[in-house]
Design an enzyme around this catalytic site. Structure first.
Site, PDB file in Angstrom:
ATOM      1  N   ASP A  39      66.931 -76.232 -65.094  1.00  0.00           N
ATOM      2  CA  ASP A  39      65.910 -75.669 -65.222  1.00  0.00           C
ATOM      3  C   ASP A  39      64.793 -76.618 -64.985  1.00  0.00           C
ATOM      4  O   ASP A  39      64.449 -78.188 -64.453  1.00  0.00           O
ATOM      5  CB  ASP A  39      65.760 -76.475 -67.112  1.00  0.00           C
ATOM      6  CG  ASP A  39      65.369 -76.347 -67.961  1.00  0.00           C
ATOM      7  OD1 ASP A  39      63.685 -75.141 -67.600  1.00  0.00           O
ATOM      8  OD2 ASP A  39      64.508 -76.387 -68.720  1.00  0.00           O
ATOM      9  N   ASP A  74      62.410 -69.733 -65.616  1.00  0.00           N
ATOM     10  CA  ASP A  74      63.174 -70.517 -64.600  1.00  0.00           C
ATOM     11  C   ASP A  74      64.314 -71.672 -65.422  1.00  0.00           C
ATOM     12  O   ASP A  74      63.833 -72.472 -65.684  1.00  0.00           O
ATOM     13  CB  ASP A  74      61.243 -71.447 -65.812  1.00  0.00           C
ATOM     14  CG  ASP A  74      61.533 -72.017 -66.840  1.00  0.00           C
ATOM     15  OD1 ASP A  74      62.010 -71.085 -67.917  1.00  0.00           O
ATOM     16  OD2 ASP A  74      60.491 -72.468 -67.641  1.00  0.00           O
ATOM     17  N   GLU A  75      65.076 -70.892 -65.676  1.00  0.00           N
ATOM     18  CA  GLU A  75      66.603 -71.859 -66.088  1.00  0.00           C
ATOM     19  C   GLU A  75      66.694 -70.707 -66.036  1.00  0.00           C
ATOM     20  O   GLU A  75      67.340 -69.461 -65.821  1.00  0.00           O
ATOM     21  CB  GLU A  75      65.888 -72.165 -67.599  1.00  0.00           C
ATOM     22  CG  GLU A  75      66.010 -71.217 -68.395  1.00  0.00           C
ATOM     23  CD  GLU A  75      66.478 -71.772 -70.140  1.00  0.00           C
ATOM     24  OE1 GLU A  75      67.267 -73.079 -69.830  1.00  0.00           O
ATOM     25  OE2 GLU A  75      65.780 -71.372 -71.191  1.00  0.00           O
TER      26      GLU A  75
END
Length: 363
Positions: free
Chosen positions: A14, A108-109
């Site tokens: 993350d 983003d993860e």
């Protein structure tokens, strides 16, 4: 508990305050400043906040007005999703150096299955450290990680040592780790479900585990089976690369409320252009077109139409949302319009995760 022959090694990566961190990277004058991506002090919603802003209580999904009250020195910047996608691709390329079993959840993860990995490294903990270090060395961005035997535990673990940290939950630690969690941390347990559980005396993972399967099914239906398994640290869901997208959408919050349908139709042209572009980029098309209307009192209304054929054509989409907009009177002035396309004709099939065992297991 999962047997040794079935143990997987899952990493959840993350990125820390991703959108805000990219803005601070590209604009050094914003470094160490309380920053909000999206919104404004008058309108809109915060899409992301820097850690400097979070210290004041600023969070994503918060109104710009509320964020400014909490942090008077807050700096607002417009999101640049093309830039975030560009950086995200570079991060994905780093993941792929270690494994092809990468399941992005957003820009983003992502989950990574490193049970059998390209580096031949038996330690998922060390792999996570290497990946985080490589992201920082190549992109000057920080990431946090959770490492465990399944996606459920790995995702929760990635929050424990944020920012710029990681946490490993080894196989023998999973049950005690889950037992201590607030039930709100569990997948599928939102505010309403959590309140219902609280009324039943279920506050933590161990409270949930003490419930019988029959009791959970009786109160929560099919979800009860899932809660029963998660309370025991069981999650068989594999890491699925190339996850099939269920919908595509774009929306816009206006600086001033719109009362005229003529102005709304003009705004819908730009939103339609963006949706059509995203469909083409994803090489897909859809049948169900939904118009989202958020009124000035924050009430939300949706209007949908399912077409006979798949489309990614601008004219077809625009004419459909135009009809939807004009089909009924508006309840109030409008602060946001959005268009989503669902019922997509995805042609890519997710790869199966056939990696389920490895004799040596080193976290």
């Amino acid at each position: 508990m999962t047997s040794q022959s079935q143990i997987r090694k899952i990493i959840h990566i993350d990125m820390d305050a991703f959108y805000a961190s990219v803005e601070q990277l590209d604009h050094p004058e914003l470094k160490n400043q309380p920053l909000a991506v999206g919104g404004s002090e008058k309108r809109g919603v915060v899409a992301a906040a820097s850690y400097e802003a979070r210290k004041f209580g600023v969070r994503s999904a918060m109104s710009g007005m509320q964020a400014k009250k909490l942090c008077p020195d807050l700096i607002f910047v417009k999101p640049r999703f093309d830039r975030y996608k560009e950086v995200s691709k570079k991060i994905r390329a780093i993941f792929n150096q270690y494994t092809d079993l990468v399941e992005p959840l957003s820009l983003d993860e992502a989950y990574l299955d490193v049970t059998l990995n390209k580096k031949g490294n038996p330690s998922a903990t060390l792999i996570a450290q290497e990946i985080r270090a490589q992201i920082f060395n190549e992109l000057n961005l920080k990431a946090s990680a959770g490492i465990s035997i399944n996606k459920f535990v790995a995702k929760i673990a990635s929050d424990f040592n944020k920012p710029n940290g990681q946490k490993t939950v080894a196989p023998e630690e999973v049950e005690s780790f889950v037992a201590s969690l607030d039930v709100r941390k569990f997948h599928g347990i939102g505010k309403v479900t959590a309140e219902k559980m609280y009324q039943m005396g279920i506050f933590t993972g161990v409270d949930l585990k003490n419930q019988s399967l029959a009791t959970l099914e009786d109160h929560f239906g099919k979800s009860g089976v899932r809660f029963y398994e998660l309370s025991r640290g069981i999650d068989h869901n594999p890491v699925i690369p190339d996850r099939i997208r269920k919908s595509l959408a774009a929306e816009h919050t206006f600086e001033n409320n719109l009362a005229s349908e003529i102005y709304m139709l003009e705004q819908l042209k730009g939103i339609t252009t963006e949706v059509s572009k995203r469909l083409k980029n994803q090489n897909t098309a859809g049948k169900t077109i939904t118009l989202k209307i958020k009124y000035s009192d924050f009430n939300i209304q949706t209007r949908s139409k399912t077409l006979d054929d798949y489309t990614l054509n601008y004219d077809v989409i625009y004419q459909t949302v135009k009809t939807l907009l004009l089909s009924n009177e508006l309840n109030n002035s409008v602060r946001l319009l959005g268009i989503s396309i669902s019922n997509l004709n995805n042609t890519t099939t997710p790869k199966n995760d056939n990696v389920s065992s490895q004799l040596s297991f080193k976290f």
